[in-house]
Scaffold this active site. Structure first.
Site, PDB file in Angstrom:
ATOM      1  CG  ASN A 102      -1.679   1.057   1.275  1.00 21.46           C
ATOM      2  OD1 ASN A 102      -2.780   1.726   0.500  1.00 21.46           O
ATOM      3  ND2 ASN A 102      -2.117   1.960   2.507  1.00 21.46           N
ATOM      4  CG  HIS A 104      -0.765   6.007   3.837  1.00 27.38           C
ATOM      5  ND1 HIS A 104      -1.703   5.930   5.022  1.00 27.38           N
ATOM      6  CD2 HIS A 104       0.156   7.183   5.295  1.00 27.38           C
ATOM      7  CE1 HIS A 104      -2.054   7.644   5.804  1.00 27.38           C
ATOM      8  NE2 HIS A 104      -0.991   7.781   5.941  1.00 27.38           N
TER       9      HIS A 104
HETATM   10  C1  GRF Z   1      -2.704   8.398  -2.712  1.00 28.29           C
HETATM   11  O1  GRF Z   1      -2.333   9.832  -1.754  1.00 28.29           O
HETATM   12  C2  GRF Z   1      -2.554   7.936  -1.807  1.00 28.29           C
HETATM   13  O2  GRF Z   1      -1.182   7.796  -0.635  1.00 28.29           O
HETATM   14  C3  GRF Z   1      -3.465   7.262  -0.863  1.00 28.29           C
HETATM   15  O3  GRF Z   1      -4.765   7.710  -1.521  1.00 28.29           O
HETATM   16  C4  GRF Z   1      -4.269   9.132  -2.928  1.00 28.29           C
HETATM   17  C5  GRF Z   1      -4.399   7.694  -3.845  1.00 28.29           C
HETATM   18  O4  GRF Z   1      -4.540   8.753  -4.616  1.00 28.29           O
HETATM   19  N1  GRF Z   1      -3.554   6.052  -0.327  1.00 28.29           N
HETATM   20  P1  GRF Z   1      -4.319   7.973  -6.412  1.00 28.29           P
HETATM   21  O5  GRF Z   1      -5.972   7.546  -6.976  1.00 28.29           O
HETATM   22  O6  GRF Z   1      -3.668   6.900  -6.352  1.00 28.29           O
HETATM   23  O7  GRF Z   1      -4.553   9.017  -6.888  1.00 28.29           O
END
Ligand code: GRF
Length: 214
Positions: A102, A104
């Site tokens: 994941n 974050h």
């Molecule tokens: C990102 O900021 C990621 O870290 C978090 O959700 C957001 C997803 O962005 N978990 P995207 O859909 O990849 O543009």
């Protein structure tokens, strides 16, 4: 990959693959949101998409069983979550044990959960960043694979900080996936060891931090 939203991390990974810098393939993109832009991005690149409607199941187990079946049917070896807005339950975790990553948008273990850029600003943190980690049963608690740091500026808003962090996410996630794909990651307790390649001068630090843009 599993995504619930706009899919910019998916795009960054697809772009790295297309540029020949990441020897991997996105074999399927799954979403729990029918209209997720991530699905549209996948379709544009010819990547198969699957929408699994959580409302179509009595509980999380059945829903995750469907996810796992779809992932297996597409030969997935690594499940990359990117903006997937659900906590993984035991069914998915067991189906892909040690093979779920994941990303974050904070420097874990600081600021797990939601609205983390706002939390970093309100807390007065001078630096924030992003973290790629293996997924375990907790929320943003799994073993850390790679991180990148950005400053928190005096006049930052949630949006400006999020944008600065997102630029780093797009570097760090493909890098972490590359390490996994090359078989360089080894789990020791909750520490992730990245093995050093034979190339002279390449050290462990270089491996866990993506190279800085030139
Ligand atoms: C990102 O900021 C990621 O870290 C978090 O959700 C957001 C997803 O962005 N978990 P995207 O859909 O990849 O543009």
């Amino acid at each position: 990959m599993l995504a619930s939203g706009r899919g910019s991390n998916l795009q960054a990974i697809l772009d790295e693959i297309a540029a020949g810098r990441l020897a991997a393939a996105v074999t399927v993109v799954l979403s729990d949101v029918a209209g997720a832009f991530a699905l549209e991005r996948a379709r544009r690149t010819g990547v198969p998409t699957v929408f699994v409607d959580p409302k179509g199941y009595a509980g999380k187990q059945g829903y995750e069983q469907s996810l796992a079946e779809a992932l297996r049917a597409h030969g997935v070896e690594l499940v990359a979550l990117a903006g997937y807005m659900r906590v993984c339950g035991p069914t998915l975790l067991a189906a892909f044990a040690g093979r779920i990553l994941n990303i974050h948008p904070s420097l874990l273990p600081a600021f797990p959960g939601l609205h983390v850029q706002r939390q970093a600003i309100e807390h007065g943190a001078r630096f924030s960043g992003c973290t790629v980690h293996f997924v375990d049963a907790g929320v943003d608690t799994g073993p850390i694979v790679a991180q990148a740091v950005v400053p928190v500026l005096e006049d930052d808003t949630e949006e400006s900080l999020a944008a600065r962090i997102l630029r780093q996410e797009h570097r760090v996630y493909p890098h972490a996936i590359r390490l996994f794909a090359e078989g360089r990651l080894r789990l020791e307790g909750r520490r992730v060891r990245a093995s050093v390649p034979a190339a002279p001068g390449a050290g462990e630090l270089a491996l866990v931090q993506p190279p800085l843009p030139t």
